[in-house]
Design a protein around this motif. Structure first.
Motif, PDB file in Angstrom:
ATOM      1  N   ALA A   1     -67.291 -63.077  49.771  1.00  0.00           N
ATOM      2  CA  ALA A   1     -67.535 -62.188  48.626  1.00  0.00           C
ATOM      3  C   ALA A   1     -68.726 -61.258  48.817  1.00  0.00           C
ATOM      4  CB  ALA A   1     -67.718 -63.007  47.344  1.00  0.00           C
ATOM      5  N   ALA A   2     -69.656 -61.591  49.695  1.00  0.00           N
ATOM      6  CA  ALA A   2     -70.817 -60.723  49.932  1.00  0.00           C
ATOM      7  C   ALA A   2     -70.393 -59.365  50.483  1.00  0.00           C
ATOM      8  CB  ALA A   2     -71.796 -61.395  50.883  1.00  0.00           C
TER       9      ALA A   2
ATOM     10  N   CYS B   1     -72.696 -67.218  48.293  1.00  0.00           N
ATOM     11  CA  CYS B   1     -71.431 -66.912  47.605  1.00  0.00           C
ATOM     12  C   CYS B   1     -70.811 -68.188  47.048  1.00  0.00           C
ATOM     13  CB  CYS B   1     -70.454 -66.228  48.557  1.00  0.00           C
ATOM     14  SG  CYS B   1     -70.929 -64.556  49.040  1.00  0.00           S
TER      15      CYS B   1
ATOM     16  N   THR C   1     -70.078 -56.433  44.792  1.00  0.00           N
ATOM     17  CA  THR C   1     -71.069 -57.500  44.857  1.00  0.00           C
ATOM     18  C   THR C   1     -72.443 -56.867  45.039  1.00  0.00           C
ATOM     19  OG1 THR C   1     -69.504 -59.057  45.830  1.00  0.00           O
ATOM     20  CG2 THR C   1     -71.838 -59.557  46.107  1.00  0.00           C
TER      21      THR C   1
END
Length: 187
Positions: free
Chosen positions: A164-165, A155, A170
């Motif tokens: 963010a994963a 990320c 995503t």
């Protein structure tokens, strides 16, 4: 990759990559010697990593290629040496002191469950909007990372927050790689 490269095929690709870099840096010409080996004419994605004094000096790659593997390795080797924006282009005086590592990639596989990621086996390619990041399988093992750290670092490489994963928008893909280099014994 459906069939692994043997020691001789690995040696051929490493020698071609080195000769391509040396020729390009010295003359500006791209050197490609045709190859008959069927496996070297497959269309596989690959990355070429260059290290100097044990530190990263360039790393560029493609997940898919329209070129046969041997030509792709040559093109990517030249790009890693001269077009990685993180480093100045390799100069003639740098040619005495670098080592190469090639990663021949499997196709990308989209995953929904993060537990599918096996550290040491899989690399990660991550997309969120316009942001993209990739880390090769060997990066996690070189740094001793667990799955969560590997995801967070991917990320960060993409320019995203470490968590963010976990976001719904995503997209995460895994891949494997046959990794070999000049500093590793041929097998």
């Amino acid at each position: 990759m459906e069939k692994e490269l043997n020691a001789k095929e690995k040696e051929i690709l490493l020698a071609m990559a080195r000769k391509a870099i040396e020729t390009y840096v010295r003359t500006g010409e791209t050197y490609v010697e045709p190859r008959e080996e069927k496996i070297l004419n497959r269309r596989n994605g690959c990355f070429v990593t260059i290290k100097q004094k044990g530190k990263l000096r360039g790393c560029i790659g493609n997940f898919q290629s329209e070129l046969p593997l041997f030509k792709e390795v040559v093109e990517i080797a030249i790009s890693s040496a001269t077009r990685d924006p993180r480093f100045y282009p390799i100069k003639e005086e740098d040619l005495d002191d670098f080592s190469l590592e090639i990663s021949v990639l499997s196709p990308l596989k989209k995953i929904e469950d993060l537990t599918e990621i096996e550290v040491g086996k899989h690399g990660i390619y991550l997309e969120k909007g316009y942001y993209r990041g990739v880390l090769l399988p060997q990066v996690a093992t070189e740094h001793g990372w667990d799955r969560d750290t590997f995801l967070m670092q991917t990320c960060i490489k993409a320019g995203l927050p470490p968590e963010a994963a976990e976001a719904e928008d995503t997209e995460i893909y895994i891949f494997s790689a046959q990794v070999f280099g000049e500093d590793q014994p041929a097998s």
